[in-house]
Scaffold this motif. Sequence first.
Motif, mmCIF file in Angstrom:
data_model
loop_
_atom_site.group_PDB
_atom_site.id
_atom_site.type_symbol
_atom_site.label_atom_id
_atom_site.label_comp_id
_atom_site.label_asym_id
_atom_site.label_seq_id
_atom_site.Cartn_x
_atom_site.Cartn_y
_atom_site.Cartn_z
ATOM 1 N N THR A 181 -5.703 3.943 -41.642
ATOM 2 C CA THR A 181 -5.254 3.634 -43.001
ATOM 3 C C THR A 181 -3.792 3.217 -43.060
ATOM 4 O O THR A 181 -3.249 3.031 -44.146
ATOM 5 N N ALA A 182 -3.157 3.066 -41.914
ATOM 6 C CA ALA A 182 -1.757 2.627 -41.904
ATOM 7 C C ALA A 182 -1.635 1.271 -42.575
ATOM 8 O O ALA A 182 -2.558 0.442 -42.528
ATOM 9 N N GLN A 183 -0.505 1.036 -43.217
ATOM 10 C CA GLN A 183 -0.314 -0.235 -43.909
ATOM 11 C C GLN A 183 -0.488 -1.410 -42.962
ATOM 12 O O GLN A 183 -1.078 -2.433 -43.313
ATOM 13 N N GLU A 184 0.005 -1.238 -41.741
ATOM 14 C CA GLU A 184 -0.162 -2.260 -40.715
ATOM 15 C C GLU A 184 -0.841 -1.627 -39.516
ATOM 16 O O GLU A 184 -0.377 -0.612 -38.995
ATOM 17 N N LYS A 242 -8.304 8.884 -49.070
ATOM 18 C CA LYS A 242 -7.274 7.842 -49.051
ATOM 19 C C LYS A 242 -7.732 6.474 -49.528
ATOM 20 O O LYS A 242 -6.924 5.678 -50.010
#
Length: 284
Positions: A183-186, A22
């Motif tokens: 790895t979440a955007q926020e 990712k």
Amino acid sequence: MIAVTGASGQLGRLVIAGLLEKVAPETIVALVRDPAKLADLAAQGVVVRAFDYNHAETLVGALAGVDRLLLISSSEIGQRVAQHQAVIAAAKAAGVGFIAYTSLLHADTNPLNLAIEHRATELALADSGVPHALLRNGWYTENYAQSAPMAVAHGAVLGSAGAGRISGAARADYAAAAVAVLTAQEAKPATYELAGDDAFTLADLAGALSDLSGKAVVYQDLPEADYRVALEGVGLPAPIAAMLAESDTKAANGALFDDRHALSALIGRPTTPWRATLESALKG
């Protein structure tokens, strides 16, 4: 940068592998006591740094530039609280913006002795003021699968869990959950109760081993003390044998059960079927 403690361990390796799918390798920091163990990751461009929970004075520097940190719980039962507190303090001092911690399913109410150190770590995280996520992992199916060949050879699964249902999931499922959070955007503070989609009893497990092997395997339920002695008899250190026997006994009353499917929701797929993990173990 995203850092992972215990990066040479079984869970840590899987998390790093998932991160490599990712994000760029140079944005991953693998933290490990002996960097030589991760020469293969360093060759791929992963940043490898020495990191020993027991040397608090070195931890802040090792976390330089880290934005998100996965704190994989120490394997040294009885020393975890002090070790984890040292990492949390270092992360705060280094300016880490988010910590994800691998805790225990229902840690706040779980009666397992294992939960005590996890609760203390969760409290330390809350007191630190650092935004964090609690990855409350249930039992690994591998905890039972690793003894599957022996169970087939002897025709018996030993345990103390009675008819208790265990919502086990594969180690790879829990690693995927950690990757999703890291790895979440926020990076959002949250508590995740993570467990397998399909629960099983140890009698179910014995039945599956019979089906998969073609040999008769039965479940033999033992008093906790007898199960502990049996575990010591196959070579487990006394503290580990005691921990597993006590955990099994409390699993009889639901300590390792959860049916909310938060793990599969987080990773975007069903959790690995427990029979598949057993089958892989038998194939070697």
